[in-house]
Each structure stands twice: as structure tokens, then as C-alpha cells.
Design a protein around this motif. Structure first.
Motif, short mmCIF file in Angstrom:
data_model
loop_
_atom_site.label_atom_id
_atom_site.label_comp_id
_atom_site.label_asym_id
_atom_site.label_seq_id
_atom_site.Cartn_x
_atom_site.Cartn_y
_atom_site.Cartn_z
N PRO A 48 -4.00 24.51 7.32
CA PRO A 48 -3.36 25.77 7.69
C PRO A 48 -2.32 25.63 8.80
CG PRO A 48 -5.66 25.78 8.34
CD PRO A 48 -5.45 24.55 7.54
N ASN A 49 -2.42 24.59 9.62
CA ASN A 49 -1.45 24.41 10.70
C ASN A 49 -0.41 23.33 10.36
OD1 ASN A 49 -2.66 26.37 12.36
ND2 ASN A 49 -4.21 24.89 12.96
N GLY A 50 -0.44 22.84 9.14
CA GLY A 50 0.50 21.81 8.72
C GLY A 50 1.87 22.39 8.38
N THR A 51 2.81 21.49 8.17
CA THR A 51 4.18 21.90 7.83
C THR A 51 4.48 21.49 6.40
OG1 THR A 51 4.88 21.62 10.12
CG2 THR A 51 6.61 21.65 8.46
N LEU A 52 4.88 22.46 5.61
CA LEU A 52 5.29 22.23 4.22
C LEU A 52 6.72 22.69 4.08
CD1 LEU A 52 4.44 21.37 1.35
CD2 LEU A 52 3.70 23.75 0.97
N LEU A 53 7.61 21.77 3.70
CA LEU A 53 9.04 22.10 3.59
C LEU A 53 9.40 22.60 2.20
CD1 LEU A 53 10.48 19.00 5.46
CD2 LEU A 53 9.78 21.21 6.41
N GLY A 54 8.73 22.08 1.19
CA GLY A 54 9.01 22.47 -0.18
C GLY A 54 7.82 22.15 -1.06
N LEU A 55 7.79 22.76 -2.25
CA LEU A 55 6.67 22.56 -3.17
C LEU A 55 7.18 22.71 -4.60
CD1 LEU A 55 3.55 22.26 -3.51
CD2 LEU A 55 3.48 24.77 -3.55
N TYR A 56 6.79 21.75 -5.45
CA TYR A 56 7.08 21.83 -6.88
C TYR A 56 5.83 22.30 -7.61
CZ TYR A 56 7.66 20.31 -11.70
OH TYR A 56 7.72 20.28 -13.07
N GLN A 57 5.98 23.31 -8.46
CA GLN A 57 4.88 23.77 -9.30
C GLN A 57 5.36 23.75 -10.74
OE1 GLN A 57 3.84 27.69 -7.85
NE2 GLN A 57 2.30 26.85 -6.47
N GLY A 58 4.65 22.99 -11.54
CA GLY A 58 5.00 22.91 -12.95
C GLY A 58 4.48 21.62 -13.55
N GLN A 59 4.92 21.35 -14.75
CA GLN A 59 4.55 20.12 -15.43
C GLN A 59 5.80 19.24 -15.50
OE1 GLN A 59 2.69 20.62 -19.22
NE2 GLN A 59 2.39 18.44 -19.51
N PRO A 60 5.76 18.07 -14.88
CA PRO A 60 6.94 17.20 -14.86
C PRO A 60 7.45 16.88 -16.26
CG PRO A 60 5.26 16.37 -13.37
CD PRO A 60 4.63 17.48 -14.15
N LEU A 61 8.75 16.73 -16.37
CA LEU A 61 9.36 16.42 -17.66
C LEU A 61 8.76 15.16 -18.27
CD1 LEU A 61 13.14 17.09 -16.88
CD2 LEU A 61 11.55 18.56 -18.11
N SER A 62 8.42 14.19 -17.43
CA SER A 62 7.90 12.92 -17.92
C SER A 62 6.52 13.03 -18.57
CB SER A 62 7.84 11.91 -16.78
OG SER A 62 6.98 12.38 -15.76
N SER A 63 5.82 14.14 -18.36
CA SER A 63 4.48 14.28 -18.94
C SER A 63 4.42 15.36 -20.01
CB SER A 63 3.47 14.58 -17.83
OG SER A 63 3.73 15.85 -17.27
N ASN B 224 15.08 24.63 -17.26
CA ASN B 224 14.10 25.68 -17.13
C ASN B 224 13.38 25.51 -15.79
OD1 ASN B 224 13.00 28.00 -18.11
ND2 ASN B 224 11.46 26.98 -19.35
N LEU B 225 14.13 25.67 -14.72
CA LEU B 225 13.61 25.42 -13.37
C LEU B 225 14.13 26.50 -12.44
CD1 LEU B 225 12.15 23.44 -11.39
CD2 LEU B 225 14.35 22.29 -11.16
N GLU B 226 13.23 27.12 -11.72
CA GLU B 226 13.57 28.19 -10.79
C GLU B 226 13.41 27.68 -9.37
OE1 GLU B 226 12.21 32.83 -10.14
OE2 GLU B 226 10.88 31.48 -11.21
N ILE B 227 14.41 27.92 -8.51
CA ILE B 227 14.32 27.55 -7.11
C ILE B 227 14.20 28.83 -6.29
CG2 ILE B 227 15.48 26.45 -5.16
CD1 ILE B 227 16.73 24.53 -7.16
N ILE B 228 13.15 28.89 -5.47
CA ILE B 228 12.83 30.09 -4.70
C ILE B 228 12.80 29.72 -3.22
CG2 ILE B 228 11.08 31.86 -4.29
CD1 ILE B 228 10.07 31.08 -7.22
N VAL B 229 13.47 30.51 -2.41
CA VAL B 229 13.43 30.32 -0.95
C VAL B 229 12.51 31.38 -0.37
CG1 VAL B 229 14.77 30.30 1.18
CG2 VAL B 229 15.78 29.40 -0.93
#
Length: 96
Positions: A22-37, A1-6
Motif C-alpha cells: 500500500p505504500n509502494g510506488t506504481l508508475l504504470g500497469l498493463y492489464q490484458g493478455q499479451p499478444l504473444s500468448s 485494441n489497446l486503451e491507455i488511461i491516465v
């Protein structure tokens, strides 16, 4: 149950979620509740999401091969967060 969005680039809110200015570089981001928790109570939620930011990745790479490698590293990094692996451990594994 994981969606990958570009997306082309992160929103200001996504940068803030990642504690990046605001001037930083972000390559990717995970949003959700990790399986381990997740507990037995977990359910009736939308899929977790991984965002991959095309322009950010392209801005730090100098060739198509580097882009492919960076995409792989970024996706693995964010999927690891889905499984509950934190940034310190990812750095130890070379996925920081």
C-alpha cells in the motif's frame, strides 16, 4: 485494441495486482493478455488497458523534463508487456 488511461494514483486493487504494498510506488500497469500468448480462440474481449499514474510519476521526478522522460519510459515499459516482454528482459533493455 489497446486503451491507455491516465489516473491520478493506483487503486489498492491495482497495487495488489502488481504485487506492490500500500505504500509502494506504481508508475504504470498493463492489464490484458499479451499478444504473444493469444491463440486462434482469442476474441470477443474488451481492449487491453495500460494505466499511467500521474501522481506517482510526479513524485519521483524533479523537473518537467524528468516527467516527460519518465512518462515515455513508463509507456514503453507497459506497451512491451502488451507484446509479451517480461520485466527481466525490460531491465536488460533499460526499461525496468
Amino acid at each position: 485494441n489497446l486503451e491507455i488511461i491516465v489516473r491520478a494514483r493506483p487503486t489498492p486493487e491495482e497495487l495488489a495486482d502488481a504485487d506492490i504494498g500500500p505504500n509502494g510506488t506504481l508508475l504504470g500497469l498493463y492489464q490484458g493478455q499479451p499478444l504473444s500468448s493469444r491463440g486462434s480462440y482469442y476474441g470477443n474481449t474488451l481492449p487491453d488497458r495500460i494505466f499511467i499514474y500521474q501522481e506517482s510519476i510526479e513524485s519521483i521526478c524533479h523537473s518537467e523534463d524528468e516527467i516527460v522522460d519518465q512518462i515515455q519510459t513508463t509507456v514503453l515499459h507497459e506497451v512491451a508487456h502488451h507484446f509479451g516482454i517480461d520485466d527481466d528482459r525490460l531491465h536488460e533493455l533499460g526499461l525496468g
